[in-house]
Design a protein around this motif. Structure first.
Motif, mmCIF file in Angstrom:
data_model
loop_
_atom_site.group_PDB
_atom_site.id
_atom_site.type_symbol
_atom_site.label_atom_id
_atom_site.label_comp_id
_atom_site.label_asym_id
_atom_site.label_seq_id
_atom_site.Cartn_x
_atom_site.Cartn_y
_atom_site.Cartn_z
ATOM 1 N N ASP A 11 134.865 56.053 48.149
ATOM 2 C CA ASP A 11 133.963 56.767 47.254
ATOM 3 C C ASP A 11 134.478 56.678 45.821
ATOM 4 O OD1 ASP A 11 132.377 57.572 49.372
ATOM 5 O OD2 ASP A 11 133.376 59.510 49.593
ATOM 6 N N SER B 107 132.035 62.823 38.844
ATOM 7 C CA SER B 107 131.421 64.137 38.624
ATOM 8 C C SER B 107 131.673 64.550 37.176
ATOM 9 C CB SER B 107 131.966 65.180 39.603
ATOM 10 O OG SER B 107 133.357 65.275 39.498
ATOM 11 N N TYR C 107 118.408 55.194 46.393
ATOM 12 C CA TYR C 107 118.941 56.166 45.439
ATOM 13 C C TYR C 107 117.835 56.983 44.785
ATOM 14 C CZ TYR C 107 117.325 53.080 41.712
ATOM 15 O OH TYR C 107 116.526 52.333 40.890
ATOM 16 N N THR C 108 118.258 58.094 44.193
ATOM 17 C CA THR C 108 117.448 58.839 43.226
ATOM 18 C C THR C 108 118.312 58.959 41.983
ATOM 19 O OG1 THR C 108 118.220 60.965 44.094
ATOM 20 C CG2 THR C 108 116.106 60.142 44.921
ATOM 21 N N ASN C 109 117.695 58.825 40.817
ATOM 22 C CA ASN C 109 118.454 58.786 39.569
ATOM 23 C C ASN C 109 117.696 59.528 38.477
ATOM 24 O OD1 ASN C 109 120.169 58.042 37.452
ATOM 25 N ND2 ASN C 109 119.048 56.149 37.088
ATOM 26 N N SER D 299 113.505 59.742 39.085
ATOM 27 C CA SER D 299 113.905 60.719 40.115
ATOM 28 C C SER D 299 113.159 60.550 41.428
ATOM 29 C CB SER D 299 113.752 62.158 39.601
ATOM 30 O OG SER D 299 114.628 62.362 38.521
ATOM 31 N N GLU E 65 112.783 58.366 45.042
ATOM 32 C CA GLU E 65 113.678 57.543 45.853
ATOM 33 C C GLU E 65 113.273 56.075 45.757
ATOM 34 O OE1 GLU E 65 115.664 58.769 49.693
ATOM 35 O OE2 GLU E 65 114.110 57.404 50.426
ATOM 36 N N ILE F 7 121.396 64.005 37.868
ATOM 37 C CA ILE F 7 122.151 63.626 39.071
ATOM 38 C C ILE F 7 121.703 62.243 39.554
ATOM 39 C CG2 ILE F 7 122.539 64.193 41.511
ATOM 40 C CD1 ILE F 7 122.198 67.119 40.770
ATOM 41 N N PHE F 8 122.674 61.493 40.054
ATOM 42 C CA PHE F 8 122.416 60.230 40.749
ATOM 43 C C PHE F 8 122.937 60.409 42.168
ATOM 44 C CE2 PHE F 8 123.765 56.203 42.493
ATOM 45 C CZ PHE F 8 122.719 55.350 42.186
ATOM 46 N N ASN F 9 122.100 60.154 43.165
ATOM 47 C CA ASN F 9 122.514 60.150 44.576
ATOM 48 C C ASN F 9 122.132 58.802 45.156
ATOM 49 O OD1 ASN F 9 123.608 62.764 45.060
ATOM 50 N ND2 ASN F 9 121.544 63.603 44.953
ATOM 51 N N GLY F 10 123.100 58.120 45.764
ATOM 52 C CA GLY F 10 122.807 56.809 46.334
ATOM 53 C C GLY F 10 123.535 56.583 47.646
ATOM 54 N N THR F 11 122.956 55.718 48.464
ATOM 55 C CA THR F 11 123.555 55.328 49.742
ATOM 56 C C THR F 11 123.515 53.813 49.848
ATOM 57 O OG1 THR F 11 122.753 57.353 50.792
ATOM 58 C CG2 THR F 11 123.410 55.551 52.253
#
Length: 196
Positions: A58, A63, A94-96, A122, A124, A165-169
């Motif tokens: 990771d 952060s 992701y969402t960004n 924002s 997906e 926020i950025f969330n990604g997989t």
């Protein structure tokens, strides 16, 4: 009386002959044999392959980032031996919310897409980071890629990226999910064989 004895003996011989014939035919039916030379039959199934994806560590500084932030990590694709070409796709869902965030994947020579444009609405989104076709091989093949995320300093107001926020997989897919391999289609086909 001799005639009666004679008729009885003939009757018994006739019955025994019929029985012997019936038993002989029955035994002959069950004791048939085959002649010829024995031969071995060897069959081998093809190695179709697969893929192992290691997403790496990771990010450790991701952060409360500020303009000028950048972090890199590596991920690896490994494919086992295969008699056929194998295409592996590494993707990111992701969402960004940060319009200035950037994403880069190297090495382009190994199928990486380089600079990846990110949607900042924002919603997906899924993007392909790597598309690599591996040639048939009797050995495992492995490639490592550099994945970099950054919020570069642009020299202008970047308030639109504050508090976002950025969330990604990251994940991998192996070629088409509906490919069929046979002697007529050694590289696979999307047309399902009929078995004729």
């Amino acid at each position: 009386m001799n005639v009666k004895k004679y008729e009885i003996i003939i009757s018994i011989l006739t019955i025994l002959t019929v029985l012997a014939t019936a038993v002989g035919v029955s035994v002959a039916y069950f004791t048939s044999s085959m002649t010829g030379t024995p031969a071995d039959i060897n069959t081998t199934t093809a190695n179709i392959g697969g893929a192992v994806f290691d997403g790496g560590n990771d990010f450790t500084t991701a952060s409360e980032i500020e303009p000028g932030w950048e972090e890199s990590k590596t991920f690896t694709i490994t494919v086992p031996p295969s008699d056929f070409e194998q295409t592996v796709y590494v993707k990111m869902t992701y969402t960004n919310g940060m319009p200035d965030l950037t994403c880069t994947v190297q090495a382009i020579a190994n199928g990486a897409k380089g600079n990846i444009p990110l949607n900042s609405s924002s919603t997906e989104t899924t993007v392909t980071l790597v598309e690599k076709t591996f040639a048939p091989s009797t050995e495992s093949q492995s490639l490592t890629y550099d994945f970099t995320m950054a919020l570069p300093e642009t020299g202008v107001n970047q308030n639109a990226s504050q508090g976002k926020i950025f969330n990604g997989t990251l994940f991998a897919e192996l070629g088409s999910k509906d490919l069929y391999y046979n002697a007529a289609n050694p590289n696979g086909t999307t047309e399902k064989p009929t078995g004729n």
